[in-house]
Design a protein around this motif. Structure first.
Motif, PDB file in Angstrom:
ATOM      1  N   MET A  19       0.822  -1.217   0.000  1.00  0.00           N
ATOM      2  CA  MET A  19       0.000   0.000   0.000  1.00  0.00           C
ATOM      3  C   MET A  19       0.857   1.269   0.000  1.00  0.00           C
ATOM      4  N   GLU A  20       2.097   1.170   0.462  1.00  0.00           N
ATOM      5  CA  GLU A  20       2.949   2.351   0.517  1.00  0.00           C
ATOM      6  C   GLU A  20       3.132   3.010  -0.852  1.00  0.00           C
ATOM      7  N   PRO A  21       3.414   2.211  -1.922  1.00  0.00           N
ATOM      8  CA  PRO A  21       3.526   2.853  -3.246  1.00  0.00           C
ATOM      9  C   PRO A  21       2.257   3.599  -3.636  1.00  0.00           C
ATOM     10  N   THR A  36      -0.055   8.683  -4.756  1.00  0.00           N
ATOM     11  CA  THR A  36      -1.215   9.573  -4.682  1.00  0.00           C
ATOM     12  C   THR A  36      -0.818  10.953  -4.176  1.00  0.00           C
ATOM     13  N   ALA A  37      -0.062  10.997  -3.097  1.00  0.00           N
ATOM     14  CA  ALA A  37       0.315  12.276  -2.495  1.00  0.00           C
ATOM     15  C   ALA A  37       1.204  13.093  -3.419  1.00  0.00           C
ATOM     16  N   ILE A  38       2.206  12.449  -4.011  1.00  0.00           N
ATOM     17  CA  ILE A  38       3.145  13.170  -4.860  1.00  0.00           C
ATOM     18  C   ILE A  38       2.448  13.756  -6.074  1.00  0.00           C
ATOM     19  N   TYR A  48       9.323   1.767  -7.464  1.00  0.00           N
ATOM     20  CA  TYR A  48       8.585   0.749  -6.727  1.00  0.00           C
ATOM     21  C   TYR A  48       8.259  -0.426  -7.636  1.00  0.00           C
ATOM     22  N   ASN A  49       8.428  -1.609  -7.137  1.00  0.00           N
ATOM     23  CA  ASN A  49       8.089  -2.805  -7.894  1.00  0.00           C
ATOM     24  C   ASN A  49       6.614  -3.126  -7.667  1.00  0.00           C
ATOM     25  N   ALA A  50       5.740  -2.186  -8.043  1.00  0.00           N
ATOM     26  CA  ALA A  50       4.302  -2.323  -7.769  1.00  0.00           C
ATOM     27  C   ALA A  50       3.540  -1.512  -8.814  1.00  0.00           C
ATOM     28  N   TYR A  51       3.504  -2.011 -10.029  1.00  0.00           N
ATOM     29  CA  TYR A  51       2.928  -1.286 -11.158  1.00  0.00           C
ATOM     30  C   TYR A  51       1.493  -0.841 -10.898  1.00  0.00           C
ATOM     31  N   LEU A  52       0.616  -1.772 -10.496  1.00  0.00           N
ATOM     32  CA  LEU A  52      -0.794  -1.453 -10.315  1.00  0.00           C
ATOM     33  C   LEU A  52      -1.014  -0.425  -9.212  1.00  0.00           C
ATOM     34  N   TRP A  53      -0.279  -0.564  -8.108  1.00  0.00           N
ATOM     35  CA  TRP A  53      -0.447   0.376  -7.004  1.00  0.00           C
ATOM     36  C   TRP A  53       0.009   1.773  -7.410  1.00  0.00           C
ATOM     37  N   MET A  91      -4.376  12.507  -9.520  1.00  0.00           N
ATOM     38  CA  MET A  91      -4.873  13.393 -10.576  1.00  0.00           C
ATOM     39  C   MET A  91      -6.332  13.762 -10.340  1.00  0.00           C
ATOM     40  N   MET A  92      -7.127  12.793  -9.938  1.00  0.00           N
ATOM     41  CA  MET A  92      -8.553  13.066  -9.710  1.00  0.00           C
ATOM     42  C   MET A  92      -8.751  13.965  -8.490  1.00  0.00           C
ATOM     43  N   ILE A  93      -7.947  13.772  -7.445  1.00  0.00           N
ATOM     44  CA  ILE A  93      -8.048  14.617  -6.257  1.00  0.00           C
ATOM     45  C   ILE A  93      -7.761  16.075  -6.617  1.00  0.00           C
ATOM     46  N   ALA A  94      -6.793  16.292  -7.516  1.00  0.00           N
ATOM     47  CA  ALA A  94      -6.427  17.654  -7.885  1.00  0.00           C
ATOM     48  C   ALA A  94      -7.370  18.270  -8.907  1.00  0.00           C
ATOM     49  N   ASN A  95      -7.942  17.441  -9.798  1.00  0.00           N
ATOM     50  CA  ASN A  95      -8.702  17.989 -10.930  1.00  0.00           C
ATOM     51  C   ASN A  95     -10.214  17.971 -10.764  1.00  0.00           C
TER      52      ASN A  95
END
Length: 217
Positions: A1-3, A8-10, A130-135, A144-148
């Motif tokens: 979940m970290e990725p 999301t934040a970045i 991160y080795n977590a493509y989907l996350w 993007m949705m949070i910002a737009n």
């Protein structure tokens, strides 16, 4: 979940005042139909960031861990500098043929505007780190949705209440810290260039407590 949370934040921070957020504002003012616009932004972002994440994951399959550290370090620092440069919407980017409808016009305009944009490049780098493509893709899309999405409904009222310059500075600091961590790890723990990579996050985690850093950020 970290990725997911870090991505999301970045991206949510990086997107504030970005040209794609300006595009969302222009489209909302032009069409005044928020739901097709938001859906168009979502689909365009999923496709765009899906491709960007795939590129970032692909890079880790043939680049050794030592080279990857230096690439990521330089890229994150360059991104920190880029975050401090004001963005603007190029003339004509919000134009679209009415026959495509609101959703189609938004999808095409947003996808093209996102090509080579800060948030797309950030997605490539995060997927490589991160080795977590989907996350990563899910996180950058949510960011993007949070910002737009609020901009589509609330327009300039939301952008006037957010200190864009301060947000950009915070984003730049985050990217700078990640870049310095990558370079520090490359210097402190050199490895053979040809050694298989288990993902940049696994490399960083050996020398830096990124969960603790993420919590602090």
């Amino acid at each position: 979940m970290e990725p997911f949370f870090i991505s999301t934040a970045i991206v949510a921070l990086a997107e504030m005042g970005d040209k794609t957020q300006l595009l969302a504002l222009v489209l909302a003012a032009r069409f005044r139909k928020p739901w097709p616009i938001v859906l168009g932004i979502l689909v365009a972002t999923l496709v765009n960031h899906g491709l960007a994440g795939a590129l970032g994951a692909w890079v880790t399959s043939f680049v050794g861990p030592q080279v990857l550290r230096w690439i990521l370090g330089a890229s994150f620092i360059a991104m920190a500098v880029w975050m401090l440069i004001p963005d603007k919407l190029d003339e004509g980017e919000a134009d679209g043929s009415p026959r495509w409808g609101v959703f189609g016009t938004t999808l095409v305009a947003f996808f093209l505007a996102e090509m080579g944009d800060k948030t797309q490049i950030a997605t490539v780098m995060l997927a490589a780190q991160y080795n977590a493509y989907l996350w990563v893709v899910a996180g950058t899309t949510l960011g993007m949705m949070i910002a737009n999405a609020p901009v589509v409904w609330l327009g300039e009222r939301i952008t006037r209440r957010v200190p864009i310059r301060a947000v950009h500075v915070v984003s730049a600091v985050i990217f700078l810290v990640l870049g310095l961590l990558a370079i520090f790890t490359a210097i402190a723990d050199p490895r053979e260039i040809g050694e298989p990579s288990a993902g940049a996050f696994g490399i960083f985690a050996e020398r830096a407590d990124l969960p603790q850093l993420a919590g602090a950020l």
